[in-house]
Enzyme design. Sequence first.
Site, short mmCIF file in Angstrom:
data_model
loop_
_atom_site.label_atom_id
_atom_site.label_comp_id
_atom_site.label_asym_id
_atom_site.label_seq_id
_atom_site.Cartn_x
_atom_site.Cartn_y
_atom_site.Cartn_z
N ASP A 21 0.86 -1.18 0.00
CA ASP A 21 0.00 0.00 0.00
C ASP A 21 0.90 1.24 0.00
O ASP A 21 1.61 1.50 0.98
CB ASP A 21 -0.91 -0.02 1.24
N LYS A 24 5.07 13.38 -15.75
CA LYS A 24 4.17 14.53 -15.72
C LYS A 24 2.76 14.03 -15.42
O LYS A 24 2.46 12.85 -15.66
CB LYS A 24 4.22 15.29 -17.04
N HIS A 65 5.63 19.53 -23.07
CA HIS A 65 6.10 19.04 -24.37
C HIS A 65 6.42 20.17 -25.35
O HIS A 65 7.51 20.21 -25.93
CB HIS A 65 5.04 18.13 -24.99
#
Length: 487
Positions: A91, A145, A237
């Site tokens: 977890d 990202k 980008h």
Amino acid sequence: MQTDSSFTFVLFGGTGDLSMRKILPALFEAHRAGGMLADSGKIVAVARHASDRADYIQWVNEHVKSHVSKNGVDETAWASFLARIEFINIDLSKAEDFVQLREVIEGLPGIRVFYLATGPSLFVPICRALASVGLNENARIVLEKPLGYDLKSSNAINDAVGEIFTEEQIYRIDHYLGKEPVQNLLALRFGNALFEPLWRREWVESIQITIAEELGVEARGDFYDNTGALRDMVQNHLLQLLSIVAMEPPHSMDSDSVRDEKLRVLRALKPIDPRDIGKVAVRGQYHSGVIRGNAVPAYATEPGVKPDSSTETFVALKVEIENWRWAGVPFFLRTGKRLADRVAEIVVNFRAVPHSALGASALRAGANRLVIRLQPNETIRLYCLAKQPGEGMNLASVHLDLAFDQFFREGQMEAYQRLLLDVINGRLALFVRRDEQEAAWRWVEPILNEWKASIKPPKPYASGTWGPAASSAMLAQHGTCWLEEEN
């Protein structure tokens, strides 16, 4: 690219879509090629959607094979690749569970690479949990990202991660920087005397950078509706591609020399006055339409999207760089979903000759241009004029091609494969440094804030088109057009 760098690659989010489509296929291709990955290298997948190693290997067999080699899977290579994989079910929200991870990997050799293919909300908890069990030494951390929602949240993540890992240990990944044509752009500019004298305001009329997608938001409606195209694509980008195109020659190709020059470009971006945003920025949102014969729904009816959403799925920007090389040259950036084609390309339009004795065709805009295609097929194409066969001096556009798959016998390396090998081997040049990221957020924020405060909705465009008409009108004001409109 031979290596003897031993490694332990820990993949958080090991059953996620990114791991299945990109990361594990890239690691398999490096493994299959031979010599790229040290024989002692291990992959440790961390996830909760598998119960044990056997369950996870079955999941990998079902979800990864379809994303690897187009020529089919070499079963011997596949079996030996699977032998590299260990699995642990923990977890991620419980720091105490990381004791189990330490027990699994502490006896494994080499540098430790922690790849966080998870949501950004887990970045800081995972890093802190790694530190709590002493796993932040002799390690590298890869962050996907989006890294934050704005400058403040990005800084908060970077501050927290920076307390645990040094900047030299942090690899902020942008897969567009690993694409072969982007690498070849650097080679063309800095390895040849032909282009560098032309790569400036005296000879370049305008530059276009486009990343267009046919797909909509698919199953990512909840995420995308709180993000939008400006955050999802432009801040990272597109601005990274712009900085590669516009950067000055670096002193060398070491990581800081390259990133220093990119940073100078980002800091030279002309700030956008909120009062001018309507003139230099277009935001749109796709409505229903037809793509390749198939009817597709409007963005506002996609699962997870608010019916009255004002989130943009299309952005077009006019950008200027305030330095000696590029002053006065417009850079046009564009990205969107549900557009007419899937394409990513950089178009460098050179100025027309100042006077032509060969007729008006030699004076037309775009007679000389360089087109760097990033996807779907990776090529670099140089356009020029030549005489047509026959009587008279009639000119026609011709092009010189660098088609990588035809010129080079060895197969091209996919972007993720190159970048993962760079992480394992400690090469930072193709990863985003923190100050680059901050400069990009700082430039983007005035647009974000203005659109957030605006009562005007995004401009509608039909799916299967090239976006709102205002995008074309913005270029027309500068006497130019998008490449596909000219053709």
